[in-house]
Design an enzyme around this catalytic site. Sequence first.
Site, PDB file in Angstrom:
ATOM      1  N   GLU A 282      -7.240 -15.305   2.113  1.00 42.01           N
ATOM      2  CA  GLU A 282      -6.114 -16.229   1.972  1.00 42.01           C
ATOM      3  C   GLU A 282      -5.416 -16.436   3.319  1.00 42.01           C
ATOM      4  O   GLU A 282      -5.003 -17.540   3.661  1.00 42.01           O
ATOM      5  CB  GLU A 282      -5.089 -15.678   0.978  1.00 42.01           C
ATOM      6  CG  GLU A 282      -5.548 -15.706  -0.455  1.00 42.01           C
ATOM      7  CD  GLU A 282      -4.562 -14.972  -1.358  1.00 42.01           C
ATOM      8  OE1 GLU A 282      -3.898 -15.631  -2.157  1.00 42.01           O
ATOM      9  OE2 GLU A 282      -4.458 -13.742  -1.238  1.00 42.01           O
TER      10      GLU A 282
ATOM     11  N   GLU B 177     -23.269  -7.149  15.527  1.00 38.91           N
ATOM     12  CA  GLU B 177     -22.724  -5.820  15.230  1.00 38.91           C
ATOM     13  C   GLU B 177     -21.854  -5.885  13.987  1.00 38.91           C
ATOM     14  O   GLU B 177     -21.315  -6.938  13.681  1.00 38.91           O
ATOM     15  CB  GLU B 177     -21.774  -5.382  16.364  1.00 38.91           C
ATOM     16  CG  GLU B 177     -22.394  -5.214  17.693  1.00 38.91           C
ATOM     17  CD  GLU B 177     -21.321  -4.960  18.758  1.00 38.91           C
ATOM     18  OE1 GLU B 177     -20.116  -4.915  18.425  1.00 38.91           O
ATOM     19  OE2 GLU B 177     -21.712  -4.821  19.908  1.00 38.91           O
TER      20      GLU B 177
ATOM     21  N   CYS C 150      18.661   4.217 -15.929  1.00 39.44           N
ATOM     22  CA  CYS C 150      17.443   3.802 -16.630  1.00 39.44           C
ATOM     23  C   CYS C 150      16.399   4.915 -16.499  1.00 39.44           C
ATOM     24  O   CYS C 150      16.224   5.496 -15.425  1.00 39.44           O
ATOM     25  CB  CYS C 150      16.918   2.521 -15.989  1.00 39.44           C
ATOM     26  SG  CYS C 150      15.267   2.037 -16.523  1.00 39.44           S
TER      27      CYS C 150
ATOM     28  N   ASP D  42     -13.469  -2.628  10.029  1.00 45.93           N
ATOM     29  CA  ASP D  42     -12.160  -2.955   9.480  1.00 45.93           C
ATOM     30  C   ASP D  42     -11.198  -1.801   9.735  1.00 45.93           C
ATOM     31  O   ASP D  42     -10.880  -1.022   8.850  1.00 45.93           O
ATOM     32  CB  ASP D  42     -12.300  -3.226   7.981  1.00 45.93           C
ATOM     33  CG  ASP D  42     -11.070  -3.912   7.423  1.00 45.93           C
ATOM     34  OD1 ASP D  42     -10.241  -4.379   8.226  1.00 45.93           O
ATOM     35  OD2 ASP D  42     -10.946  -3.970   6.192  1.00 45.93           O
TER      36      ASP D  42
ATOM     37  N   CYS E 116      14.935   0.355 -20.546  1.00 49.55           N
ATOM     38  CA  CYS E 116      16.215   0.837 -21.064  1.00 49.55           C
ATOM     39  C   CYS E 116      17.026  -0.229 -21.784  1.00 49.55           C
ATOM     40  O   CYS E 116      18.064   0.079 -22.366  1.00 49.55           O
ATOM     41  CB  CYS E 116      17.036   1.460 -19.939  1.00 49.55           C
ATOM     42  SG  CYS E 116      17.666   0.240 -18.769  1.00 49.55           S
TER      43      CYS E 116
ATOM     44  N   LYS F 240     -17.133 -13.622   8.768  1.00 50.53           N
ATOM     45  CA  LYS F 240     -16.503 -12.740   7.782  1.00 50.53           C
ATOM     46  C   LYS F 240     -17.203 -12.834   6.441  1.00 50.53           C
ATOM     47  O   LYS F 240     -17.398 -13.925   5.915  1.00 50.53           O
ATOM     48  CB  LYS F 240     -15.034 -13.134   7.619  1.00 50.53           C
ATOM     49  CG  LYS F 240     -14.228 -12.944   8.898  1.00 50.53           C
ATOM     50  CD  LYS F 240     -13.432 -11.671   8.840  1.00 50.53           C
ATOM     51  CE  LYS F 240     -12.006 -11.998   9.064  1.00 50.53           C
ATOM     52  NZ  LYS F 240     -10.986 -11.294   8.541  1.00 50.53           N
TER      53      LYS F 240
ATOM     54  N   TYR G 220     -16.903  -0.318  21.066  1.00 54.07           N
ATOM     55  CA  TYR G 220     -17.874  -1.408  21.154  1.00 54.07           C
ATOM     56  C   TYR G 220     -17.636  -2.366  22.312  1.00 54.07           C
ATOM     57  O   TYR G 220     -18.372  -3.328  22.475  1.00 54.07           O
ATOM     58  CB  TYR G 220     -17.886  -2.206  19.864  1.00 54.07           C
ATOM     59  CG  TYR G 220     -16.497  -2.610  19.409  1.00 54.07           C
ATOM     60  CD1 TYR G 220     -15.741  -3.516  20.148  1.00 54.07           C
ATOM     61  CD2 TYR G 220     -15.927  -2.057  18.261  1.00 54.07           C
ATOM     62  CE1 TYR G 220     -14.458  -3.860  19.762  1.00 54.07           C
ATOM     63  CE2 TYR G 220     -14.645  -2.402  17.864  1.00 54.07           C
ATOM     64  CZ  TYR G 220     -13.917  -3.300  18.626  1.00 54.07           C
ATOM     65  OH  TYR G 220     -12.649  -3.625  18.262  1.00 54.07           O
TER      66      TYR G 220
ATOM     67  N   CYS H  23      16.544  -4.026 -12.733  1.00 55.25           N
ATOM     68  CA  CYS H  23      17.297  -3.390 -13.807  1.00 55.25           C
ATOM     69  C   CYS H  23      18.581  -2.848 -13.192  1.00 55.25           C
ATOM     70  O   CYS H  23      18.559  -2.136 -12.200  1.00 55.25           O
ATOM     71  CB  CYS H  23      16.464  -2.266 -14.425  1.00 55.25           C
ATOM     72  SG  CYS H  23      17.437  -1.084 -15.361  1.00 55.25           S
TER      73      CYS H  23
ATOM     74  N   LYS I 142     -18.485  -5.732  12.016  1.00 50.35           N
ATOM     75  CA  LYS I 142     -17.078  -5.889  12.356  1.00 50.35           C
ATOM     76  C   LYS I 142     -16.327  -4.808  11.596  1.00 50.35           C
ATOM     77  O   LYS I 142     -16.268  -4.837  10.369  1.00 50.35           O
ATOM     78  CB  LYS I 142     -16.580  -7.275  11.950  1.00 50.35           C
ATOM     79  CG  LYS I 142     -15.143  -7.500  12.349  1.00 50.35           C
ATOM     80  CD  LYS I 142     -14.739  -8.939  12.116  1.00 50.35           C
ATOM     81  CE  LYS I 142     -13.373  -9.209  12.720  1.00 50.35           C
ATOM     82  NZ  LYS I 142     -12.325  -8.313  12.219  1.00 50.35           N
TER      83      LYS I 142
ATOM     84  N   CYS J 198      15.916  -5.045 -19.319  1.00 54.90           N
ATOM     85  CA  CYS J 198      14.949  -4.104 -18.760  1.00 54.90           C
ATOM     86  C   CYS J 198      14.041  -3.622 -19.890  1.00 54.90           C
ATOM     87  O   CYS J 198      14.537  -3.163 -20.922  1.00 54.90           O
ATOM     88  CB  CYS J 198      15.665  -2.913 -18.128  1.00 54.90           C
ATOM     89  SG  CYS J 198      14.548  -1.564 -17.710  1.00 54.90           S
TER      90      CYS J 198
ATOM     91  N   SER K 144      -8.378 -11.520  20.558  1.00 58.67           N
ATOM     92  CA  SER K 144      -8.751 -11.507  19.159  1.00 58.67           C
ATOM     93  C   SER K 144     -10.102 -12.231  19.052  1.00 58.67           C
ATOM     94  O   SER K 144     -10.678 -12.598  20.070  1.00 58.67           O
ATOM     95  CB  SER K 144      -7.606 -12.203  18.446  1.00 58.67           C
ATOM     96  OG  SER K 144      -7.941 -12.569  17.198  1.00 58.67           O
TER      97      SER K 144
HETATM   98  S1  IVH Z   1     -15.447  -7.434  20.081  1.00 61.18           S
HETATM   99  C1  IVH Z   1     -12.478  -9.938  23.072  1.00 61.18           C
HETATM  100  N1  IVH Z   1     -16.687  -6.106  18.239  1.00 61.18           N
HETATM  101  O1  IVH Z   1     -11.941  -7.453  15.277  1.00 61.18           O
HETATM  102  C2  IVH Z   1     -12.494  -9.412  21.678  1.00 61.18           C
HETATM  103  N2  IVH Z   1     -14.399  -6.633  17.904  1.00 61.18           N
HETATM  104  O2  IVH Z   1     -10.713  -9.912  14.403  1.00 61.18           O
HETATM  105  C3  IVH Z   1     -13.825  -8.782  21.466  1.00 61.18           C
HETATM  106  N3  IVH Z   1     -13.469  -5.728  15.826  1.00 61.18           N
HETATM  107  O3  IVH Z   1      -9.884  -7.830  18.081  1.00 61.18           O
HETATM  108  C4  IVH Z   1     -13.824  -7.963  20.279  1.00 61.18           C
HETATM  109  N4  IVH Z   1     -15.308  -4.759  15.127  1.00 61.18           N
HETATM  110  O4  IVH Z   1     -10.241  -5.446  17.057  1.00 61.18           O
HETATM  111  C5  IVH Z   1     -15.522  -6.658  18.617  1.00 61.18           C
HETATM  112  N5  IVH Z   1     -17.919  -4.891  16.690  1.00 61.18           N
HETATM  113  C6  IVH Z   1     -16.770  -5.430  17.086  1.00 61.18           C
HETATM  114  C7  IVH Z   1     -15.597  -5.347  16.295  1.00 61.18           C
HETATM  115  C8  IVH Z   1     -14.434  -5.961  16.751  1.00 61.18           C
HETATM  116  C9  IVH Z   1     -14.037  -4.984  14.869  1.00 61.18           C
HETATM  117  C10 IVH Z   1     -12.072  -6.161  15.821  1.00 61.18           C
HETATM  118  C11 IVH Z   1     -11.413  -6.216  17.151  1.00 61.18           C
HETATM  119  C12 IVH Z   1     -11.017  -7.658  17.318  1.00 61.18           C
HETATM  120  C13 IVH Z   1     -10.861  -8.076  15.905  1.00 61.18           C
HETATM  121  C14 IVH Z   1     -10.875  -9.552  15.735  1.00 61.18           C
END
Ligand code: IVH
Length: 743
Positions: free
Chosen positions: A36, A114, A448, A118, A422, A321, A233, A443, A116, A419, A83
């Site tokens: 979202e 690679e 309560c 979380d 209560c 994603k 990474y 409430c 990503k 409520c 980012s």
């Molecule tokens: S490379 C210049 N590799 O995801 C930024 N980021 O949503 C290069 N993240 O800011 C980032 N796994 O904090 C990279 N295998 C991965 C990652 C990764 C998680 C994060 C990272 C980034 C964010 C963006």
Amino acid sequence: MTPAQAQQRIADLRAQITRADELYYKRAKPEISDFEYDEAKRELADLEGKFPQFASADSPTQRVGDDRVQGFQEVAHRQKMLSLDNTYNEAELRAFHTRLAKLLGTDDLSYTVEPKIDGLAVSLTYENGQFVRAVTRGKGDRGDDVTANVRTIHSLPMQLAKGEGRGAKGEMPRTVEIRGEIYLPAAEFERINAERAAAGEELYANPRNLAAGTIKQLDSAEVARRKLEIVLYGLGYCEPAVVESQTGLQKKLSAWGLPVVEKSWTVHGIDAAWAAVGELDRMRHGFAYGTDGAVVKLDSADQQREAGETAKAPRWAIAYKFKPETARTRLHAITIQVGKTGILSPVAELEPVLLAGSTISRATLHNEDEIRRKDIRIGDLVEIEKAGEVIPAVLQSFPAERPKGAREYDLFAAVGGKCPVCGSKIARIEVAAEDATGVAWKCQNYDCEAQRAGRLGFFCSRRALAIDGVGGVVAAKLVELGHVQDPPDLYDVPLGTLATLNLGTVEEPRVFGEKNATKIVAAREAARALPLEKWLYALSVPDVGETTARELGRRHRSFAELVDSPLLRAVSQKAERVAQREWEAPASRKNPAKSDEDKARRKELCIRLEAEIAALEAGPLAGVPADIGPAVAASAQEFFASVPGRRLLKKLDHLGIDPQGTVATAGVFTGKTLVLTGTLPTLKREEAEQKILAAGGKVSGSVSKKTSYVLAGEEAGSKLDKAKELGVPVIAEAEFLRLLAGG
Ligand code: IVH
């Protein structure tokens, strides 16, 4: 869409995203799903593209999130932490490749794919192979220094290995920023939540939030108890440059002894990259960390440099994603839960459905606004989502398949204006609390049963008085049977009553037992000795959270002093004067001066008010942090003057419980500022801090020429170096204790 409509929608989206950022990055308590969130951001970017007249440099589309919180020292990154741009479909991923091919003048491109991870982004600095610092992403250019907390991660080497990885050049950079992600392994997440459930505490929504919350803890000992992990990474600043490709970087990181991603693919062309993304999706559930996507990066470092970056993200990488798992089912009913503050929370009762490996029959609906916004009605077919979260959420309804006569949900009507626990009156209130934001129903009855039980559970929780064994179920039972009205009544419940408590039903009894009861008795006795700050927090005084309780507990000697607090009075007095000054300012917009005479009189009045404010600030308010603001002061003063507040204090008095504040008195450290670094042999960080404060000293987070002592333990980092550089005396724990003892 007309420009006016677009302008309104843009404003709405910006507000929605800003709020979501605050919840995600700072409070680690998101309310909307990543999906979202990304959708909102995408719609905003679209509109800003179509209506450039409303574009703005501070739009959420133009900046990275901000994770900085109070209490940490801010440090600049040598190289900005960016980012990543997100995509949700194959076409967009292919468009990424097309863009790059055009930019670089060749479509002969190799990628690494690679997982990503979380978790939360962090930048580690190593100097000549030695770990010196860990900093969160923050605003991208500067973040919070979380070095002490990152040192608790066992798998992270403090010294890089000199081993020559294949394809690596072997030398050690003088200074290198290594980027990665901190996460909490699933098993550890479950262990912590199980503990919290047993203690009747609120559960963490998912491992990412818990990891983020943990790294922003001020007490490293507490952090060490939760076994965080890390994966590296990427590179930030690196002098001299040591790698030629992303694949080479992974080998280098590995050779240095750093934990890296479990699996990655080096492929040629976008078709192969897309295939790797699919393969990753199929195997990612077996990884130690949660993954929410794939990151596709140009492999060659030269090509990366050539492609460059925007203000926000590199052009050479993109995140694909994965969609969180969702399912459709029927919403049978909406039930209402009442929390310790009396807030009514709607819960979806669902036709049981299998989702992400477990059967789901309940989901959160957050609050009434959310139900209205999503137009969710009883009887609806709804889509629910479980994105690694413990509590599934209702995403949307399908109005086209709605049963006839389904009416818009009206919480007030649904509970008959009362409520559900209560039967007391409920009122609509604005909430800015952590657990519910926006508008909610509350409430109004402090007594309560649901609120009583909630407060008792909280009173006994780990962060409060840590009376282990009194979780949600036990607390509810004690209140239901009338043994406890206010939390301190727990002290009057005899051991025998606790031991014979039936937590089950008449038909199927489940007796609490002697052993558990004995534990509670021991824990409640131990809690008597806890300081004022803990007791204040434990009693659920409105608006007094953990930080505020700590600040108040360090500025008052006892509840008696707090009830009649000159400090809280001064906070209110200052707020009154500030408001009055605003109103009386001759150029006040709402109340402009009517004549020259009026103007002159008010000018004089403002000067007097200004002087009074300055006197308060220099006097009773000196050194008082912003946490103790007028709202907190008013709440606390009102509470202790109220019937329930006085009742609580009377009970404490009757029990002989008189917690002491850790007020700075004149002592060996009066006028001195100390900085703590590293792990001390016996004292916890918080204990050492308390001792310093109690001896009249101040604790600071950073070393400067004004620092009197640096108290250093094991694995002390950059602060120790700084102390040496500035010639600030460095003492160990033994020396510190000797000074305290007056030796
Ligand atoms: S490379 C210049 N590799 O995801 C930024 N980021 O949503 C290069 N993240 O800011 C980032 N796994 O904090 C990279 N295998 C991965 C990652 C990764 C998680 C994060 C990272 C980034 C964010 C963006």
